[in-house]
Scaffold this motif. Sequence first.
Motif, PDB file in Angstrom:
ATOM      1  N   THR A   1       0.479  -0.842  -0.205  1.00  0.00           N
ATOM      2  CA  THR A   1       0.248  -0.301  -0.335  1.00  0.00           C
ATOM      3  C   THR A   1       0.770   1.384  -0.101  1.00  0.00           C
ATOM      4  O   THR A   1       0.773   1.800  -0.881  1.00  0.00           O
ATOM      5  CB  THR A   1      -0.807   0.209   1.381  1.00  0.00           C
ATOM      6  N   VAL A   2       1.765   1.470   0.710  1.00  0.00           N
ATOM      7  CA  VAL A   2       3.036   2.087   0.980  1.00  0.00           C
ATOM      8  C   VAL A   2       3.835   2.123  -0.310  1.00  0.00           C
ATOM      9  O   VAL A   2       3.414   3.569  -1.060  1.00  0.00           O
ATOM     10  CB  VAL A   2       3.530   2.469   1.756  1.00  0.00           C
ATOM     11  N   PHE A   3       4.046   1.232  -1.182  1.00  0.00           N
ATOM     12  CA  PHE A   3       4.905   1.091  -2.146  1.00  0.00           C
ATOM     13  C   PHE A   3       3.821   2.490  -3.708  1.00  0.00           C
ATOM     14  O   PHE A   3       4.954   3.066  -3.577  1.00  0.00           O
ATOM     15  CB  PHE A   3       4.893   0.184  -2.924  1.00  0.00           C
ATOM     16  N   ILE A   4       2.418   2.270  -3.253  1.00  0.00           N
ATOM     17  CA  ILE A   4       1.864   2.340  -4.295  1.00  0.00           C
ATOM     18  C   ILE A   4       1.461   3.547  -4.357  1.00  0.00           C
ATOM     19  O   ILE A   4       0.779   4.053  -5.152  1.00  0.00           O
ATOM     20  CB  ILE A   4       0.253   1.454  -4.639  1.00  0.00           C
ATOM     21  N   ALA A   5       1.086   4.173  -2.894  1.00  0.00           N
ATOM     22  CA  ALA A   5       0.681   5.854  -2.010  1.00  0.00           C
ATOM     23  C   ALA A   5       2.575   6.415  -2.846  1.00  0.00           C
ATOM     24  O   ALA A   5       1.507   7.133  -3.829  1.00  0.00           O
ATOM     25  CB  ALA A   5       0.017   5.332  -1.508  1.00  0.00           C
ATOM     26  N   GLU A   6       2.972   5.435  -2.620  1.00  0.00           N
ATOM     27  CA  GLU A   6       4.082   6.710  -2.540  1.00  0.00           C
ATOM     28  C   GLU A   6       4.905   6.676  -4.409  1.00  0.00           C
ATOM     29  O   GLU A   6       4.783   8.224  -5.193  1.00  0.00           O
ATOM     30  CB  GLU A   6       5.199   5.781  -1.881  1.00  0.00           C
TER      31      GLU A   6
ATOM     32  N   ILE B   1       2.591   6.898  -7.126  1.00  0.00           N
ATOM     33  CA  ILE B   1       1.265   7.516  -7.266  1.00  0.00           C
ATOM     34  C   ILE B   1       1.330   9.416  -7.152  1.00  0.00           C
ATOM     35  O   ILE B   1       1.289   9.777  -7.645  1.00  0.00           O
ATOM     36  CB  ILE B   1       0.126   7.047  -6.822  1.00  0.00           C
ATOM     37  N   LEU B   2       1.547   9.587  -5.843  1.00  0.00           N
ATOM     38  CA  LEU B   2       1.806  11.453  -4.790  1.00  0.00           C
ATOM     39  C   LEU B   2       3.024  12.091  -5.241  1.00  0.00           C
ATOM     40  O   LEU B   2       3.093  12.421  -6.122  1.00  0.00           O
ATOM     41  CB  LEU B   2       1.781  10.685  -3.570  1.00  0.00           C
ATOM     42  N   LEU B   3       3.866  10.445  -5.431  1.00  0.00           N
ATOM     43  CA  LEU B   3       5.232  11.418  -6.005  1.00  0.00           C
ATOM     44  C   LEU B   3       5.281  11.457  -7.008  1.00  0.00           C
ATOM     45  O   LEU B   3       5.823  12.863  -7.596  1.00  0.00           O
ATOM     46  CB  LEU B   3       7.058  10.900  -5.397  1.00  0.00           C
TER      47      LEU B   3
ATOM     48  N   GLY C   1      14.318  11.226  -1.957  1.00  0.00           N
ATOM     49  CA  GLY C   1      13.375  10.943  -0.766  1.00  0.00           C
ATOM     50  C   GLY C   1      12.523   9.421  -2.023  1.00  0.00           C
ATOM     51  O   GLY C   1      11.668   8.522  -0.867  1.00  0.00           O
ATOM     52  N   TYR C   2      12.334   9.188  -3.268  1.00  0.00           N
ATOM     53  CA  TYR C   2      11.659   8.595  -3.854  1.00  0.00           C
ATOM     54  C   TYR C   2      12.520   7.351  -3.061  1.00  0.00           C
ATOM     55  O   TYR C   2      11.958   5.838  -2.528  1.00  0.00           O
ATOM     56  CB  TYR C   2      11.561   8.916  -5.095  1.00  0.00           C
ATOM     57  N   THR C   3      13.812   7.326  -3.473  1.00  0.00           N
ATOM     58  CA  THR C   3      14.413   6.517  -3.025  1.00  0.00           C
ATOM     59  C   THR C   3      14.548   5.457  -1.789  1.00  0.00           C
ATOM     60  O   THR C   3      13.783   4.870  -1.579  1.00  0.00           O
ATOM     61  CB  THR C   3      15.470   6.390  -3.634  1.00  0.00           C
ATOM     62  N   ALA C   4      14.587   6.823  -0.538  1.00  0.00           N
ATOM     63  CA  ALA C   4      14.029   6.695   0.579  1.00  0.00           C
ATOM     64  C   ALA C   4      12.988   5.755   1.090  1.00  0.00           C
ATOM     65  O   ALA C   4      12.905   4.457   1.715  1.00  0.00           O
ATOM     66  CB  ALA C   4      14.309   7.111   1.201  1.00  0.00           C
TER      67      ALA C   4
END
Length: 108
Positions: free
Chosen positions: A9-14, A16-18, A37-40
Amino acid sequence: FGWITLGWTVFIAENILLSHNKEFLVANFGDHMYHYGYTALSVMACTSTVYGYMKYGRKCGPKIHSHSWWNIESKPFRYTAFSLQTIGLVGLCQEFKSPLQFKTVHDL
């Protein structure tokens, strides 16, 4: 399965949002910090998924039985594995400078 679900969920949200806010983030924090930030966030999300699988998800879910063509010793399984590994290796070779790279119209 909470850790696995949380990680995905965090991976998909990250992503989409970023991805949708890239211009705003780059303008305010710079391209270098955006990629950090994206990588972290991606590493944390994927680590959470792997942790959840290793801790809670092993030996759960559907099983591959040996009576089907998925038997590791069967010829269809071996041919499929060889084909997929070859495609992956060709794709990997395209990523780096090598004599195996395909020529494009711009290279001619």
